[in-house]
Design a protein around this motif. Structure first.
Motif, mmCIF file in Angstrom:
data_model
loop_
_atom_site.group_PDB
_atom_site.id
_atom_site.type_symbol
_atom_site.label_atom_id
_atom_site.label_comp_id
_atom_site.label_asym_id
_atom_site.label_seq_id
_atom_site.Cartn_x
_atom_site.Cartn_y
_atom_site.Cartn_z
ATOM 1 N N ILE A 99 1.000 -1.254 -0.080
ATOM 2 C CA ILE A 99 0.048 -0.039 0.065
ATOM 3 C C ILE A 99 0.860 1.336 -0.003
ATOM 4 N N LYS A 100 1.845 1.374 0.770
ATOM 5 C CA LYS A 100 3.016 2.440 0.968
ATOM 6 C C LYS A 100 3.513 2.710 -0.484
ATOM 7 N N SER A 101 3.657 1.729 -1.403
ATOM 8 C CA SER A 101 4.388 2.145 -2.584
ATOM 9 C C SER A 101 3.325 2.084 -3.594
ATOM 10 N N SER A 102 1.820 2.502 -3.422
ATOM 11 C CA SER A 102 0.836 2.464 -4.343
ATOM 12 C C SER A 102 -0.244 3.813 -3.955
ATOM 13 N N ARG A 103 -0.570 4.178 -5.403
ATOM 14 C CA ARG A 103 -1.603 5.072 -5.115
ATOM 15 C C ARG A 103 -3.116 4.650 -5.763
ATOM 16 N N TRP A 104 -3.192 3.629 -6.453
ATOM 17 C CA TRP A 104 -4.344 2.909 -6.934
ATOM 18 C C TRP A 104 -4.514 1.707 -6.518
ATOM 19 N N CYS A 105 -5.731 1.194 -6.641
ATOM 20 C CA CYS A 105 -5.927 -0.174 -6.292
ATOM 21 C C CYS A 105 -6.830 -0.659 -7.242
ATOM 22 N N LEU A 106 -6.446 -1.640 -8.167
ATOM 23 C CA LEU A 106 -7.594 -2.531 -8.904
ATOM 24 C C LEU A 106 -8.261 -3.734 -8.281
ATOM 25 N N TYR A 107 -9.423 -3.741 -8.279
ATOM 26 C CA TYR A 107 -9.876 -4.845 -7.502
ATOM 27 C C TYR A 107 -11.270 -5.199 -8.028
ATOM 28 N N ARG A 108 -11.790 -6.310 -7.665
ATOM 29 C CA ARG A 108 -13.315 -7.086 -7.688
ATOM 30 C C ARG A 108 -13.831 -7.336 -6.480
ATOM 31 N N GLY A 109 -13.532 -8.501 -5.644
ATOM 32 C CA GLY A 109 -14.229 -8.848 -4.849
ATOM 33 C C GLY A 109 -13.418 -8.887 -3.520
ATOM 34 N N SER A 110 -12.341 -8.651 -3.444
ATOM 35 C CA SER A 110 -11.230 -8.519 -2.411
ATOM 36 C C SER A 110 -11.735 -7.605 -1.277
ATOM 37 N N THR A 111 -11.962 -7.835 0.064
ATOM 38 C CA THR A 111 -12.226 -6.677 1.079
ATOM 39 C C THR A 111 -10.892 -6.199 1.488
ATOM 40 N N ALA A 112 -9.596 -6.396 0.793
ATOM 41 C CA ALA A 112 -8.620 -5.749 1.385
ATOM 42 C C ALA A 112 -8.601 -4.479 0.844
ATOM 43 N N ILE A 113 -9.414 -4.231 -0.075
ATOM 44 C CA ILE A 113 -9.593 -2.946 -0.448
ATOM 45 C C ILE A 113 -9.900 -1.731 0.526
ATOM 46 N N ILE A 130 -10.443 1.143 -7.731
ATOM 47 C CA ILE A 130 -10.884 1.102 -9.372
ATOM 48 C C ILE A 130 -11.408 -0.163 -9.399
ATOM 49 N N TYR A 131 -12.706 -0.338 -9.655
ATOM 50 C CA TYR A 131 -13.475 -1.774 -9.640
ATOM 51 C C TYR A 131 -13.458 -2.151 -11.197
ATOM 52 N N LEU A 132 -12.752 -3.350 -11.499
ATOM 53 C CA LEU A 132 -12.877 -3.668 -12.909
ATOM 54 C C LEU A 132 -14.237 -4.525 -13.008
ATOM 55 N N ASP A 133 -15.085 -3.671 -13.951
ATOM 56 C CA ASP A 133 -16.327 -4.390 -14.359
ATOM 57 C C ASP A 133 -16.373 -5.224 -15.435
ATOM 58 N N ASN A 172 -15.534 2.870 -11.667
ATOM 59 C CA ASN A 172 -15.640 1.525 -12.289
ATOM 60 C C ASN A 172 -15.295 1.401 -13.726
ATOM 61 N N ILE A 173 -14.381 0.522 -14.365
ATOM 62 C CA ILE A 173 -14.010 0.717 -15.606
ATOM 63 C C ILE A 173 -14.164 -0.971 -16.201
ATOM 64 N N SER A 174 -13.813 -0.814 -17.432
ATOM 65 C CA SER A 174 -14.067 -2.006 -18.275
ATOM 66 C C SER A 174 -12.817 -2.081 -19.421
ATOM 67 N N SER A 175 -11.987 -1.027 -19.611
ATOM 68 C CA SER A 175 -11.102 -0.961 -20.571
ATOM 69 C C SER A 175 -9.803 -0.358 -20.215
ATOM 70 N N ILE A 176 -8.704 -0.927 -20.574
ATOM 71 C CA ILE A 176 -7.276 -0.497 -20.096
ATOM 72 C C ILE A 176 -7.116 0.970 -20.525
#
Length: 501
Positions: free
Chosen positions: A400-414, A425-428, A446-450
């Motif tokens: 987390i300390k090295s990051s500014r964004w988080c790409l996820y779906r179902g993980s509660t680590a979000i 940023i949720y991948l739909d 929410n995103i669906s494209s790179i």
């Protein structure tokens, strides 16, 4: 893909099967009948109820699965010939009077080495400091082959096999329940219900059902050895939770049963809100935060005489120290759930983005139940990664300390990620699917494209993260409602006002 209408029909009828008058411990032990929530595992488990291949393929798979199931059952029965009559490992019972017996889980060998429990954190130790007598033992969720170096496993755990006589008794009880369900199936006229009953009959003989029935014996043996005033376990709606409570009450009718809802709820959460005969239900449900306390108040059906309290969570201590900047380049943390299908979705998506946009760095992080070796074996195309993808072996806090964004779906680590200021940023992946987003009620990206992912990241970089920083208070409010700080004093209520008699 299972529709929401079909999902609700499935949940309702599985509940009716479990709560019917002719239900039994063996039926309650069938994990397949406890529909937790909509997730990749649910799709795999239940999709054949609604969609079938051709008749020949269906018949072939049924025969194949039955042969595999019987072979596995007989293999473990044979293996039990060589097994000593032992119910747990590493447990030294110097004091038989226990206030709180914690039943936790080990997803890998490291969880049996670490003193700080993966699910309950330092709660057991804090209770000891408050003068309570506490014992913690874990259920192992990894294979026997991983037990080779038992000398290093310094925390107690339940064994994965019992004696031949006990394993044979379990198999007989499973077989009997399977026959009972098959008879109900044959008398049922509704096609949809027949499919569920047929599947339930098959899963009555499953490895997972046998594991739960084995746990029932182990809990009873343990409580015949110690006098526990209460038993505490995780609470997500799983079959083993009901088995633990019921088995404990069979030996100690006055024991207090506490279920700890330790993880976030989802819009599709189902079995966690269902209650059955009183012997299967907890006396207390401790939630991880205020949001889930409200959910239980609104959704627990039927309510029964269950006391709800906020315990909080170790995830409530969400403050992560300042960001580290390696050459002023922050990363996008990628956190899939522990399912290969979810790992593939998030990793392949971020891989495609990393190749097209080499200025964006990604950190791939796995759930503790799975390793990169297993992932690359099952999905070899993920092996070839560019330099701007890092395979993490560090702690979540360090990533987390090295990051500014988080790409996820179902993980509660979000939740921990956004509490530190990372943009969620949720991948739909499929807009027709039932949502698996733990931040389903939050205003976010929410995103669906790179290209959309790259656009969001580059906008933050060009803005020097000013707009993102403005959202920190909003992010923290969301997290604090979901995961409160631990309030150890809620345990005092269990023994106050003659709660324990």
């Amino acid at each position: 893909m299972i529709t929401e209408e079909n999902y609700n029909k499935l949940c309702n009828f599985c509940f009716k099967i479990l709560s019917s008058k002719n239900s039994s411990l063996e039926r309650m032990a069938i994990p397949w009948l406890h529909v937790i929530r909509m997730c990749p595992l649910s799709n795999d488990r239940y999709k054949n109820i609604f969609y079938f291949d051709n008749l020949f393929r269906r018949h072939f798979l049924n025969v194949k699965n039955k042969i595999k199931q019987k072979s596995l059952n007989f293999y473990y029965l044979f293996k039990s010939f060589l097994n000593k009559k032992k119910y747990w490992e590493g447990l030294e019972l110097s004091n038989n009077e226990i206030d709180f017996l914690f039943i936790s889980h080990a997803l890998n060998k490291e969880h049996l080495i670490n003193d700080n429990d993966f699910y309950f954190g330092n709660i057991p130790e804090e209770l000891k400091k408050n003068g309570y007598k506490v014992l913690l033992i874990r259920i192992c969720h990894f294979s026997d082959s991983d037990f080779q170096r038992k000398k290093n496993l310094n925390n107690p755990f339940f064994t994965t096999l019992l004696s031949f006589q006990e394993e044979l008794s379990i198999l007989k009880s499973m077989k009997y329940e399977s026959v009972v369900l098959k008879k109900i199936y044959k008398n049922e006229k509704n096609v949809f219900k027949k499919k569920i009953l047929q599947k339930a009959s098959f899963h009555a003989n499953s490895f997972a059902t046998r594991k739960n029935l084995r746990l029932s014996i182990q809990i009873k043996k343990l409580l015949n050895t110690i006098n526990a005033k209460s038993i505490v376990t995780t609470y997500e709606g799983h079959a083993f939770e009901k088995i633990i409570f019921s088995s404990a009450r069979e030996i100690l009718p006055k024991i207090k049963c506490i279920g700890y809802q330790h993880t976030g709820s989802f819009s599709s959460s189902n079995s966690i809100y269902q209650t059955y005969d009183s012997k299967y239900n907890p006396d207390f449900i401790f939630t991880s935060g205020n949001d889930d306390l409200i959910n239980f108040n609104n959704k627990l059906m039927p309510r029964r005489n269950i006391i709800l309290r906020i315990l909080g969570s170790s995830r409530g201590n969400l403050n992560v120290s300042k960001f580290n900047s390696d050459n002023n380049m922050f990363s996008c943390l990628v956190i899939p759930e522990g399912f290969i299908s979810e790992i593939f979705k998030l990793f392949s998506f971020s891989l495609e983005c990393a190749i097209k946009y080499p200025n964006i760095r990604f950190i791939w992080r796995l759930h503790p139940s799975i390793g990169f070796g297993e992932v690359f074996k099952k999905v070899p195309e993920l092996k070839k990664i560019p330099k701007n993808i890092i395979l993490s072996s560090r702690s979540l806090d360090d990533d987390i300390k090295s990051s500014r964004w988080c790409l996820y779906r179902g993980s509660t680590a979000i939740f921990k990620s956004i509490s530190a200021g990372l943009r969620p940023i949720y991948l739909d992946y499929n807009k027709k699917e039932i949502g698996i987003d733990p931040l389903y009620n939050m205003n976010k990206e929410n995103i669906s494209s790179i290209d959309k992912l790259a656009m969001i990241i580059n906008l933050d970089i060009n803005d020097d993260y000013k707009e993102l920083s403005k959202k920190n208070n909003y992010f923290k409010k969301i997290c604090n409602n979901r995961y409160s700080n631990i309030n150890i004093n809620v345990f005092n209520e269990i023994f106050s006002n003659n709660q324990y008699r």
